[in-house]
Write an enzyme that holds these catalytic residues in place. Structure first.
Site, PDB file in Angstrom:
ATOM      1  N   GLY A  12       0.817  -1.216   0.000  1.00 47.68           N
ATOM      2  CA  GLY A  12       0.000   0.000   0.000  1.00 47.68           C
ATOM      3  C   GLY A  12       0.847   1.261   0.000  1.00 47.68           C
ATOM      4  CG  ASP A  13       0.313   3.884   2.268  1.00 47.04           C
ATOM      5  OD1 ASP A  13      -0.849   4.202   1.960  1.00 47.04           O
ATOM      6  OD2 ASP A  13       0.628   3.470   3.401  1.00 47.04           O
ATOM      7  CD  GLU A  14       1.544   0.164  -3.231  1.00 46.55           C
ATOM      8  OE1 GLU A  14       0.548   0.917  -3.122  1.00 46.55           O
ATOM      9  OE2 GLU A  14       1.535  -1.031  -2.891  1.00 46.55           O
ATOM     10  CE  LYS A  16      -3.146   2.088  -3.618  1.00 42.30           C
ATOM     11  NZ  LYS A  16      -2.042   2.035  -2.644  1.00 42.30           N
ATOM     12  CG  ASN A  38      -9.019  -0.112   4.112  1.00 45.36           C
ATOM     13  OD1 ASN A  38      -9.691   0.423   3.239  1.00 45.36           O
ATOM     14  ND2 ASN A  38      -8.715  -1.399   4.063  1.00 45.36           N
ATOM     15  N   GLY A  40      -5.915   5.706   1.933  1.00 43.02           N
ATOM     16  CA  GLY A  40      -5.663   7.147   1.970  1.00 43.02           C
ATOM     17  C   GLY A  40      -4.849   7.468   0.736  1.00 43.02           C
ATOM     18  CG  HIS A  41      -5.801   6.371  -2.702  1.00 45.18           C
ATOM     19  ND1 HIS A  41      -6.485   5.682  -3.673  1.00 45.18           N
ATOM     20  CD2 HIS A  41      -5.311   5.421  -1.852  1.00 45.18           C
ATOM     21  CE1 HIS A  41      -6.409   4.379  -3.419  1.00 45.18           C
ATOM     22  NE2 HIS A  41      -5.715   4.204  -2.316  1.00 45.18           N
ATOM     23  CD  GLN A 223      -6.944  -1.357   1.106  1.00 44.19           C
ATOM     24  OE1 GLN A 223      -7.746  -1.985   0.461  1.00 44.19           O
ATOM     25  NE2 GLN A 223      -7.221  -0.147   1.575  1.00 44.19           N
ATOM     26  CB  THR A 238      -6.835  -5.253   3.687  1.00 39.72           C
ATOM     27  OG1 THR A 238      -8.052  -4.603   4.035  1.00 39.72           O
ATOM     28  CG2 THR A 238      -6.778  -5.496   2.175  1.00 39.72           C
ATOM     29  CB  THR A 300      -3.644   5.553  10.905  1.00 37.40           C
ATOM     30  OG1 THR A 300      -2.447   5.114  10.254  1.00 37.40           O
ATOM     31  CG2 THR A 300      -4.807   4.658  10.513  1.00 37.40           C
ATOM     32  NE  ARG A 304       2.497   5.531   4.508  1.00 33.44           N
ATOM     33  CZ  ARG A 304       2.321   6.515   3.625  1.00 33.44           C
ATOM     34  NH1 ARG A 304       3.338   7.016   2.956  1.00 33.44           N
ATOM     35  NH2 ARG A 304       1.111   6.982   3.394  1.00 33.44           N
ATOM     36  CB  VAL A 412      10.912  12.886  -9.901  1.00 33.19           C
ATOM     37  CG1 VAL A 412      11.555  11.815 -10.768  1.00 33.19           C
ATOM     38  CG2 VAL A 412      10.246  13.952 -10.768  1.00 33.19           C
TER      39      VAL A 412
HETATM   40  P1  GDP Z   1      -1.514   5.724  -2.132  1.00 38.04           P
HETATM   41  O1  GDP Z   1      -2.253   5.187  -0.949  1.00 38.04           O
HETATM   42  O2  GDP Z   1      -0.900   4.632  -2.952  1.00 38.04           O
HETATM   43  O3  GDP Z   1      -2.330   6.660  -2.970  1.00 38.04           O
HETATM   44  O4  GDP Z   1      -0.288   6.554  -1.543  1.00 38.04           O
HETATM   45  P2  GDP Z   1      -0.336   7.590  -0.316  1.00 38.04           P
HETATM   46  O5  GDP Z   1      -0.983   8.839  -0.752  1.00 38.04           O
HETATM   47  O6  GDP Z   1      -0.865   6.938   0.907  1.00 38.04           O
HETATM   48  O7  GDP Z   1       1.207   7.771  -0.028  1.00 38.04           O
HETATM   49  C1  GDP Z   1       2.098   8.220  -1.003  1.00 38.04           C
HETATM   50  C2  GDP Z   1       2.764   9.500  -0.481  1.00 38.04           C
HETATM   51  O8  GDP Z   1       3.887   9.803  -1.277  1.00 38.04           O
HETATM   52  C3  GDP Z   1       1.862  10.711  -0.548  1.00 38.04           C
HETATM   53  O9  GDP Z   1       2.206  11.592   0.481  1.00 38.04           O
HETATM   54  C4  GDP Z   1       2.211  11.313  -1.915  1.00 38.04           C
HETATM   55  O10 GDP Z   1       1.957  12.705  -1.972  1.00 38.04           O
HETATM   56  C5  GDP Z   1       3.694  11.037  -1.977  1.00 38.04           C
HETATM   57  N1  GDP Z   1       4.247  10.807  -3.303  1.00 38.04           N
HETATM   58  C6  GDP Z   1       3.684  10.198  -4.391  1.00 38.04           C
HETATM   59  N2  GDP Z   1       4.598  10.079  -5.388  1.00 38.04           N
HETATM   60  C7  GDP Z   1       5.740  10.625  -4.925  1.00 38.04           C
HETATM   61  C8  GDP Z   1       7.056  10.778  -5.478  1.00 38.04           C
HETATM   62  O11 GDP Z   1       7.355  10.372  -6.592  1.00 38.04           O
HETATM   63  N3  GDP Z   1       7.999  11.368  -4.673  1.00 38.04           N
HETATM   64  C9  GDP Z   1       7.711  11.819  -3.420  1.00 38.04           C
HETATM   65  N4  GDP Z   1       8.693  12.372  -2.719  1.00 38.04           N
HETATM   66  N5  GDP Z   1       6.498  11.693  -2.878  1.00 38.04           N
HETATM   67  C10 GDP Z   1       5.529  11.079  -3.608  1.00 38.04           C
HETATM   68  P1  IMO Z   2      -3.859   2.630   0.555  1.00 42.35           P
HETATM   69  O1  IMO Z   2      -4.999   2.426  -0.420  1.00 42.35           O
HETATM   70  C1  IMO Z   2      -1.283   0.907   3.600  1.00 42.35           C
HETATM   71  C2  IMO Z   2      -3.034  -2.137   6.209  1.00 42.35           C
HETATM   72  C3  IMO Z   2      -3.206  -1.771   7.679  1.00 42.35           C
HETATM   73  C4  IMO Z   2      -3.075  -3.143   8.306  1.00 42.35           C
HETATM   74  C5  IMO Z   2      -3.766  -4.057   7.295  1.00 42.35           C
HETATM   75  C6  IMO Z   2      -5.224  -4.353   7.629  1.00 42.35           C
HETATM   76  O2  IMO Z   2      -3.736   3.996   1.089  1.00 42.35           O
HETATM   77  O3  IMO Z   2      -2.599   2.082  -0.036  1.00 42.35           O
HETATM   78  P2  IMO Z   2      -7.481  -2.960   7.589  1.00 42.35           P
HETATM   79  O4  IMO Z   2      -7.808  -1.599   8.111  1.00 42.35           O
HETATM   80  O5  IMO Z   2      -7.673  -3.136   6.139  1.00 42.35           O
HETATM   81  O6  IMO Z   2      -8.143  -4.044   8.385  1.00 42.35           O
HETATM   82  O7  IMO Z   2      -5.906  -3.130   7.887  1.00 42.35           O
HETATM   83  O8  IMO Z   2      -3.702  -3.379   6.055  1.00 42.35           O
HETATM   84  N1  IMO Z   2      -3.673  -1.175   5.260  1.00 42.35           N
HETATM   85  C7  IMO Z   2      -2.982  -0.310   4.520  1.00 42.35           C
HETATM   86  N2  IMO Z   2      -1.658  -0.019   4.492  1.00 42.35           N
HETATM   87  N3  IMO Z   2      -2.116   1.525   2.746  1.00 42.35           N
HETATM   88  C8  IMO Z   2      -3.437   1.225   2.736  1.00 42.35           C
HETATM   89  O9  IMO Z   2      -4.285   1.712   1.803  1.00 42.35           O
HETATM   90  C9  IMO Z   2      -3.926   0.306   3.691  1.00 42.35           C
HETATM   91  N4  IMO Z   2      -5.161  -0.182   3.984  1.00 42.35           N
HETATM   92  C10 IMO Z   2      -4.979  -1.103   4.943  1.00 42.35           C
HETATM   93  O10 IMO Z   2      -2.203  -0.889   8.098  1.00 42.35           O
HETATM   94  O11 IMO Z   2      -1.725  -3.530   8.349  1.00 42.35           O
HETATM   95 MG    MG Z   3      -2.289   5.446   1.138  1.00 40.35          MG
END
Ligand code: GDP
Ligand code: IMO
Ligand code: MG
Length: 424
Positions: A12-14, A16, A38, A40-41, A223, A238, A300, A304, A412
């Site tokens: 997750g949190d790549e 997306k 759950n 957060g984009h 995720q 999840t 949350t 990480r 970047v």
């Molecule tokens: P998601 O859940 O996959 O949409 O990712 P999140 O939003 O939870 O977490 C990605 C975080 O990295 C966010 O704070 C974005 O603003 C940030 N982000 C995305 N792409 C880049 C990047 O290429 N470089 C940096 N430094 N931050 C990035």
């Molecule tokens: P995005 O879409 C990162 C993780 C939680 C926990 C496990 C189970 O932003 O990438 P849950 O609430 O689903 O029962 O939690 O999955 N988790 C995530 N980690 N990014 C997420 O979503 C996540 N959604 C759930 O931290 O380890």
């Molecule tokens: Mg996220």
């Protein structure tokens, strides 16, 4: 004619949300197919940063239809908060947003059950976001759930009370306090009244009409593949299918309509919550990545866990998803490192493996690394591939060789503009 899927290949949190926002102008429709609040984009553009939990990341673009599919679980309270925030920014949400009648509802008692279950597990807790995701999907598969379409029934309150009773009996047996419930319910009932004013639709018909009329659709995953209920690091996962196949069941799209699959990965790895993480750096290097990458949860706020890129895990995710295009995010975060490590294999009981074994939870998995030269350059101002430092181009070429899939996008920085679409 076709549906493209964009999803995370790690935990997750790549990034997306950011990449969906970048790609949205190429699509008529953006649709979420699983997960719930759950997720957060994060999207950043024109000096604002916005975090979306339930609403698809196409919501800011004019003329884009956004669909919350049947595979999603919806917390009406979170949804209302999100919509209120968007309305205050003058985003015409109700024109752009369509919600599946078949999506399941997260009730206040689902949230309490999530917390109660985690408390009972103690040290073995999943590290859930405590948004009620697991208990809601349990009621869905247990055939007890309430769905968005039920909001249109006169009998809704009775059905609600019946399910609540089941939950409160369970909570009592778990000795979990219910003092918060009355306040949670007040917010819930206000939010469902609001939900009734939204476009509640049979989204599988809507999506298939779009397909028939040659509209382009981007399915947005939440995720990551290593959190998938079937293929992730079970039980630390999840409760939904986060992989490409989830887009079929979560939207009502036949497999033959899926074309491109965008797999997003960070140039390193992160994980929030419990569970195995073979390349985790529980040291100053991990701390340096967390700081440079601002690696704190978008939902949350939890720090990480950080570690090096894990190729056995990435290969596995590419295989399960049928990834056609890779996107690498956050290489800018590694700009200070002289060398960059990448795990190419695992060593388990003295044996080398280049794939993920059945159980990485109870095994002693030793990552085997290769060292590659760092780029030692600030990448955040780069706007074309020609400006990539040699070491970064080398890193990407080496990854493509290892993974057999092109890296077609490199991000970047967090801003919409900090994105490089590579020439083929
Ligand atoms: P998601 O859940 O996959 O949409 O990712 P999140 O939003 O939870 O977490 C990605 C975080 O990295 C966010 O704070 C974005 O603003 C940030 N982000 C995305 N792409 C880049 C990047 O290429 N470089 C940096 N430094 N931050 C990035
Ligand atoms: P995005 O879409 C990162 C993780 C939680 C926990 C496990 C189970 O932003 O990438 P849950 O609430 O689903 O029962 O939690 O999955 N988790 C995530 N980690 N990014 C997420 O979503 C996540 N959604 C759930 O931290 O380890
Ligand atoms: Mg996220």
């Amino acid at each position: 004619m076709s549906v493209d899927v964009l999803l995370g290949l790690q935990w997750g949190d790549e990034g997306k949300g950011k990449i969906v926002d970048v790609l949205t102008p190429q699509y008529n429709v953006v649709a979420r197919f699983q997960g719930g609040p759950n997720a957060g984009h994060t999207l950043e553009f024109e000096g604002i940063k916005h975090v979306l939990h339930t609403i698809p990341s196409g919501i800011f673009r004019d003329e884009t239809i956004n669909v919350v599919g049947n595979g999603v679980v919806i917390d009406p309270v979170t949804l209302k908060k999100e919509i209120d925030a968007l309305l205050s920014m003058k985003v015409p949400v109700s024109e752009r947003l369509f919600i599946s009648r078949k999506a399941n509802l997260i009730l206040p008692t689902h949230r309490l059950l999530d917390a109660a279950s985690e408390a009972l597990k103690g040290a073995d807790k999943i590290g859930s976001t405590l948004r009620g995701i697991g208990p809601t999907y349990m009621d869905k598969t247990g055939r007890n759930g309430l769905r968005v379409g039920d909001l249109e029934s006169k009998d809704f309150n009775n059905r609600y009370e019946k399910l609540k009773l089941k939950h409160t009996e369970l909570l009592r047996s778990m000795n979990y306090p219910m003092t918060a419930l009355a306040d949670l319910e007040t917010d819930f009932f206000a939010a469902i009244d609001f939900m009734r004013t939204l476009n509640l639709v049979d989204s599988e018909h809507l999506i298939n009409k779009f397909i028939q009329s040659h509209r382009t659709i981007l399915a947005e995953g939440a995720q990551g593949s290593l959190l998938d209920i079937d293929f992730g690091s079970y039980p630390f996962v999840t409760s939904s299918n986060t992989i490409t196949a989830g887009a079929c069941t979560g939207l009502g799209v036949a497999p033959r309509h899926i074309k491109k699959v965008y797999g997003i990965f960070k140039a390193y790895c992160t994980r929030v919550g419990s569970g195995p993480f073979p390349t985790e750096l529980d040291n100053a290097t991990g701390e340096a990545i967390r700081k440079a990458g601002n690696e704190f949860g978008a939902t949350t706020g939890r720090p990480r866990r950080c570690g090096w890129l894990d190729l056995p895990a990435l290969r596995y995710a590419i295989m399960i998803n049928g990834v056609t295009d890779l996107t690498m995010t956050k290489p800018d975060v590694l700009s200070d490192f002289d060398t960059i490590q990448v795990c190419t294999h695992y060593e388990i009981n003295g044996e080398r493996m280049d794939y993920m074994p059945y159980d990485i939870v109870n095994m002693d998995v030793k990552p085997i690394y290769i060292s590659l030269p760092g780029w030692k350059t600030d990448l955040t101002g780069i706007d074309s591939e020609d400006q990539f430092p040699v070491a970064l181009s080398g890193y990407i070429a080496w990854l493509e060789e290892q993974l057999h899939v092109p890296v077609s996008i490199v991000s970047v920085g967090p801003n919409r503009k900090q994105t490089i679409i590579r020439k083929r």
